[in-house]
Design a protein around this motif. Structure first.
Motif, short mmCIF file in Angstrom:
data_model
loop_
_atom_site.label_atom_id
_atom_site.label_comp_id
_atom_site.label_asym_id
_atom_site.label_seq_id
_atom_site.Cartn_x
_atom_site.Cartn_y
_atom_site.Cartn_z
N TYR A 1 0.96 -1.09 0.06
CA TYR A 1 0.06 0.01 -0.11
C TYR A 1 0.90 1.20 -0.07
N ASP A 2 0.53 2.05 -0.82
CA ASP A 2 1.29 3.43 -0.98
C ASP A 2 0.56 4.43 -0.25
N ARG A 3 0.98 4.86 0.89
CA ARG A 3 0.10 5.76 1.56
C ARG A 3 0.04 7.23 0.88
N GLU A 4 1.16 7.66 0.57
CA GLU A 4 1.18 9.01 -0.26
C GLU A 4 0.00 8.91 -1.58
N ARG A 5 0.13 7.89 -2.29
CA ARG A 5 -0.91 8.00 -3.39
C ARG A 5 -2.26 7.29 -3.03
N GLN A 6 -2.23 6.70 -1.78
CA GLN A 6 -3.75 6.26 -1.48
C GLN A 6 -4.13 5.25 -2.36
N SER A 7 -3.12 4.22 -2.67
CA SER A 7 -3.41 3.23 -3.63
C SER A 7 -2.65 1.98 -3.13
N PHE A 8 -3.29 0.70 -3.75
CA PHE A 8 -2.73 -0.34 -3.44
C PHE A 8 -1.60 -0.86 -4.28
N VAL B 1 -12.58 4.35 -4.85
CA VAL B 1 -11.40 3.51 -4.65
C VAL B 1 -10.33 4.26 -4.01
N ARG B 2 -10.07 5.55 -4.04
CA ARG B 2 -9.05 6.12 -3.43
C ARG B 2 -9.41 6.23 -1.97
N ARG B 3 -10.50 6.22 -1.52
CA ARG B 3 -10.97 6.45 -0.16
C ARG B 3 -11.32 5.16 0.37
N PHE B 4 -11.16 3.94 -0.32
CA PHE B 4 -10.99 2.62 0.17
C PHE B 4 -10.19 2.45 1.54
#
Length: 391
Positions: free
Chosen positions: A280-287, A388-391
């Motif tokens: 998980y990339d916390r900066e980009r908020q994506s898996f 998806v970003r907020r998931f």
């Protein structure tokens, strides 16, 4: 739902693509469509037919002032070779046209000749060839170019490369997508390989086949970048996107196998060597994934990684050194008929596969996000990306 059909014969007046379901308001880049048609005609090892044709799309309906209007789109690509055939292939039954007609017999191994003649009760294969011919893919490429333009409106790009030709393979680590995408801009398709040294060895393979009056096959790879997670479904067998993509690519003439991701190699490994670990990339908020051996699909659903589909193309079946066959009437052993043909079409098949992958993805995209107009589709898509970003 996005649908498309094609019509027309190899030596008929032209080929037609009918595309329905694209939203209104899609800007149509006619140069882009025609460039894809030229790419399909290119490549080292193509035959004499490509010197006759100059494929250009003529839009008959569904587009006004350069944009789609939501109605079915009809595209015509004229066959210039029709001038050489029209007196023999007339629609009406005339004695003079029958006198000039050129039968195709005996059947050629590897073609649809024999199977088609048995199916339709023809005594020669001309009428089977007319529709079974890969000339039909011209219409698919025109339809697929529209699908690519639709996907690119959402920053989704589709490109292809040749990864193997005959006994020559590119090998090594996965090629950066940008290098594959750059192949679309080359004026000379050559053999659509990103490595010039490997491409030169592939050219030698084609030369050897030409000198021995043979043909050569290979493997193309279609990569799609920018696909969101969530296209396709695991709920029903026919909704699985991997199955739809496999059918789309397998339907291309001479393709005998389809692979998604590392499918073939994965079958001989353990699970710990194959499956793509999740981060998980916390900066980009994506898996994220540490690898992409799944080729962008898990459970029939896109996972957000690059979509990677390979097609394995057998050598073209028309040989200047004909194989053994059987005469329809006498049933005696003879040599197969020979028709003007290519030696290698692997790069062109990659262009056709781009079209088929784009059509399958555009359909899945519209099934999920809908919209009668592009603005509506875009609103739905952006709302989903935020979800998806907020998931």
């Amino acid at each position: 739902m996005l649908t498309f059909q094609t019509a027309g014969e190899s030596h008929g007046q032209g080929l037609i693509a009918l595309v329905a379901g694209l939203p209104a308001g899609l800007r149509v880049d006619f140069d882009f469509v025609n460039r894809d048609l030229r790419r399909r005609q290119g490549g080292y090892g193509r035959g004499g037919r490509m010197k006759i044709e100059t494929d250009t799309a003529q839009f008959l309906s569904g587009v006004r002032h350069g944009e789609t209007i939501g109605s079915p789109i009809a595209i015509l690509i004229a066959n210039r070779d029709w001038e050489n055939w029209k007196d023999a292939m007339a629609v009406e039954d005339r004695p003079e046209s029958r006198a000039k007609y050129k039968p195709l017999s005996p059947p050629r191994p590897g073609h649809a000749d024999l199977a088609g003649c048995l199916k339709y009760n023809f005594r020669e294969a001309r009428y089977v060839l007319e529709r079974a011919s890969a000339r039909e893919t011209t219409a698919r490429v025109a339809a697929g170019a529209l699908a690519k333009l639709f996907l690119e409106a959402f920053d989704i790009k589709v490109a292809s490369q040749v990864v193997a030709l005959g006994r020559v393979e590119i090998g090594g680590e996965p090629v950066p997508f940008e290098r594959v995408l750059a192949l679309r801009e080359r004026d000379d398709l050559m053999l659509a390989c990103v490595d010039p040294a490997v491409e030169a060895r592939m050219k030698e393979e084609v030369d050897r086949a030409t000198e021995s009056r043979d043909t050569v096959g290979g493997t193309f790879e279609v990569i799609t970048r920018g696909i969101p997670p969530g296209l396709g479904s695991c709920a029903q067998w026919d909704a699985r996107l991997d199955g739809q993509l496999a059918q789309a690519v397998m339907s291309i003439q001479a393709v005998k196998a389809v692979e998604i991701g590392a499918g073939v190699a994965a079958a001989g490994k353990t699970g710990s060597e194959v499956h793509d670990e999740i981060g998980y990339d916390r900066e980009r908020q994506s898996f994220t994934r540490r690898s992409n051996r799944a080729g962008g699909l898990e459970g029939g659903i896109t996972n957000g990684e690059d979509l990677v589909v390979r097609g394995y193309l057998k050598p073209i079946s028309s040989l200047r050194r004909p194989l053994g066959s059987v005469d329809f009437e006498s049933k005696e052993a003879v040599k197969a008929a020979y028709e003007r043909s290519d030696v290698c079409v692997v790069p062109a098949a990659g262009v056709v596969a781009e079209a088929m992958v784009a059509l399958a993805l555009a359909r899945a995209f519209l099934e999920k996000f809908g919209g009668d107009a592009m603005d509506e589709t875009r609103r739905n898509y952006l709302a989903y990306l935020e979800q998806v970003r907020r998931f």
